[in-house]
Scaffold this motif. Structure first.
Motif, mmCIF file in Angstrom:
data_model
loop_
_atom_site.group_PDB
_atom_site.id
_atom_site.type_symbol
_atom_site.label_atom_id
_atom_site.label_comp_id
_atom_site.label_asym_id
_atom_site.label_seq_id
_atom_site.Cartn_x
_atom_site.Cartn_y
_atom_site.Cartn_z
ATOM 1 N N SER A 193 0.854 -1.177 0.000
ATOM 2 C CA SER A 193 0.000 0.000 0.000
ATOM 3 C C SER A 193 0.891 1.229 0.000
ATOM 4 N N GLU A 194 0.303 2.385 -0.221
ATOM 5 C CA GLU A 194 1.088 3.606 -0.172
ATOM 6 C C GLU A 194 1.593 3.888 1.237
ATOM 7 N N VAL A 195 0.826 3.487 2.229
ATOM 8 C CA VAL A 195 1.250 3.644 3.622
ATOM 9 C C VAL A 195 2.465 2.761 3.902
ATOM 10 N N ALA A 196 2.430 1.539 3.383
ATOM 11 C CA ALA A 196 3.561 0.628 3.568
ATOM 12 C C ALA A 196 4.810 1.162 2.888
ATOM 13 N N SER A 197 4.648 1.699 1.678
ATOM 14 C CA SER A 197 5.788 2.259 0.952
ATOM 15 C C SER A 197 6.355 3.463 1.687
ATOM 16 N N TRP A 198 5.479 4.309 2.193
ATOM 17 C CA TRP A 198 5.895 5.497 2.946
ATOM 18 C C TRP A 198 6.686 5.106 4.195
ATOM 19 N N ASP A 241 -6.940 8.457 0.606
ATOM 20 C CA ASP A 241 -8.244 7.939 1.007
ATOM 21 C C ASP A 241 -8.640 8.605 2.326
ATOM 22 N N LYS A 242 -9.897 9.033 2.433
ATOM 23 C CA LYS A 242 -10.344 9.747 3.631
ATOM 24 C C LYS A 242 -10.227 8.910 4.900
ATOM 25 N N GLN A 243 -10.201 7.587 4.739
ATOM 26 C CA GLN A 243 -10.101 6.715 5.916
ATOM 27 C C GLN A 243 -8.651 6.432 6.311
ATOM 28 N N ALA A 244 -7.706 6.758 5.439
ATOM 29 C CA ALA A 244 -6.318 6.337 5.651
ATOM 30 C C ALA A 244 -5.695 6.948 6.897
ATOM 31 N N GLU A 245 -5.992 8.210 7.177
ATOM 32 C CA GLU A 245 -5.345 8.878 8.316
ATOM 33 C C GLU A 245 -5.659 8.176 9.628
#
Length: 382
Positions: A193-198, A241-245
């Motif tokens: 995911s983008e969170v994982a990459s970050w 995504d609005k839920q990601a935070e």
């Protein structure tokens, strides 16, 4: 010489007669009609069952139970009686391993009254573990003639084996059919995911493991699944995504390399299916609750724009953190919908304790939880 006379007229009237004459002092003695969170119950993953006649029973993780589950009873949702241990892993059909990690991981029991009997769905470490997995959780179901047990497993094996560890069973009875919802564990489940990459770019975590909520129809006798499980909820892939935070706070706070979607609870209101769920690390401050809606019990579910609906309040001057894994129930008069969940306070420390707060479904379908609270409020139904 003084003479004290007490007269009951809805409040206490003390009439004091002395040489200087007569005067009266009034003191209210009416029953207390308020309560305050947290309740005096040290329990995680609380689930409340209301039986015919109105009495309530609460089940959960931990408490006084060892290798099993305990129960508490109440008539008002505020004052709870310890009913002792009601399920023992060592019952004649027990399939779990009490010597495994987390003392067998007897977690998140939920009890349903069905056809005159009581069925407990729960998760635990499966004794069958040829590859020595640390997290080998499966879901079982036990039955009793009473809400206080003893509960005996229906079978000497879990309800079904999806091939990966699962926890947090929740059951919905709908139009003569039965649906089981559960969470696939984060264990050995790395997801791109983008969170994982970050997180990897920052040098924090090499991978991010995720837990996902699935649904599957159950056989009428709970002996197994019908068809294949359907993926219903998972953490967002995109960072915009609005839920990601809110669902990624355990990662973005550098707390742990996991994102959770767990503790689901499904119910139907009108023609809409609601699914509440918990995200983030259950042992941390960021544990929080959101919800999603669907027109079908097996989705697709759409997450709500007003998520999270329950989260810590310490950033607003409160004392509550770690709000999550909820169930729902109704006040004794049936007029108020209530969210039952566990949380921590600055006073309770790491102990997970039970909270009950009001919740509502607005006319436009929006779900709202009026919590977390830690100040006196009216007893449910008052």
């Amino acid at each position: 010489m003084k003479q004290i006379v007490t007269i009951s007229v809805g409040f206490l009237l003390s009439i004091v007669v002395n040489t200087n004459g007569l005067f009266a002092q009034a003191h209210r003695t009416a029953a207390v009609h308020t309560y305050q969170n947290p309740l005096a119950v040290e329990l995680a993953d609380p689930y409340v069952l209301q039986v015919k006649g109105g009495k309530y029973y609460m089940y959960g993780t931990g408490g006084v139970a060892k290798n099993g589950f305990a129960a508490y009873s109440s008539t008002d949702l505020v004052n709870w009686k310890d009913e002792g241990q009601v399920y023992y892993a060592a019952n004649k059909n027990g399939w779990s391993d009490s010597t495994a990690a987390w003392n067998g991981a007897y977690w998140a029991p939920e009890v349903y009254e069905h056809n005159g009997r009581f069925y407990m769905f729960y998760s635990a470490q499966w004794g069958r573990n040829p590859t020595n997995e640390v997290e080998n959780f499966r879901i079982g179901v036990a039955v009793s003639d009473k809400p206080t047990g003893p509960f005996i497993d229906l079978s000497s094996k879990p309800v079904f084996d999806p091939g990966y560890p699962v926890i947090d069973a929740n059951v919905l009875f709908d139009n003569g059919r039965v649906y089981l919802y559960y969470s696939r564990c984060c264990y050995k489940h790395p997801v791109e995911s983008e969170v994982a990459s970050w997180a990897k770019q920052k040098g924090w975590f090499d991978t991010i493991e995720e837990s996902w909520v699935y649904g599957v129809e159950l056989k009428p006798d709970f002996s197994g699944a019908v068809g294949e499980p359907v993926l219903l909820l998972r953490p967002p892939v995109k960072m915009d995504d609005k839920q990601a935070e809110w669902e990624s706070r355990s990662v973005t706070s550098k707390e742990v390399n996991r994102r959770w979607t767990e503790g689901s609870v499904a119910f139907k209101k009108g023609s809409t299916y609601y699914m509440m769920y918990s995200a983030n690390y259950f042992g941390g401050k960021n544990y929080a609750v959101g919800y999603a809606t669907s027109k079908s019990p097996l989705g697709p579910f759409t997450k709500a724009a007003n998520n999270p609906v329950l989260q810590k309040n310490t950033e607003k001057g409160g004392v509550v953190t770690g709000t999550g894994h909820n169930s729902i129930t109704y006040s004794p008069d049936g007029k108020e919908m209530l969210c039952v969940y566990h949380a921590r306070t600055s006073a309770t420390g790491d102990k997970r304790v039970v909270f009950i707060d009001r919740m509502k479904i607005l006319k436009n379908g929006t779900l709202i939880v009026e919590g977390p609270t830690s100040i006196p409020q009216p007893i449910p139904g008052k």
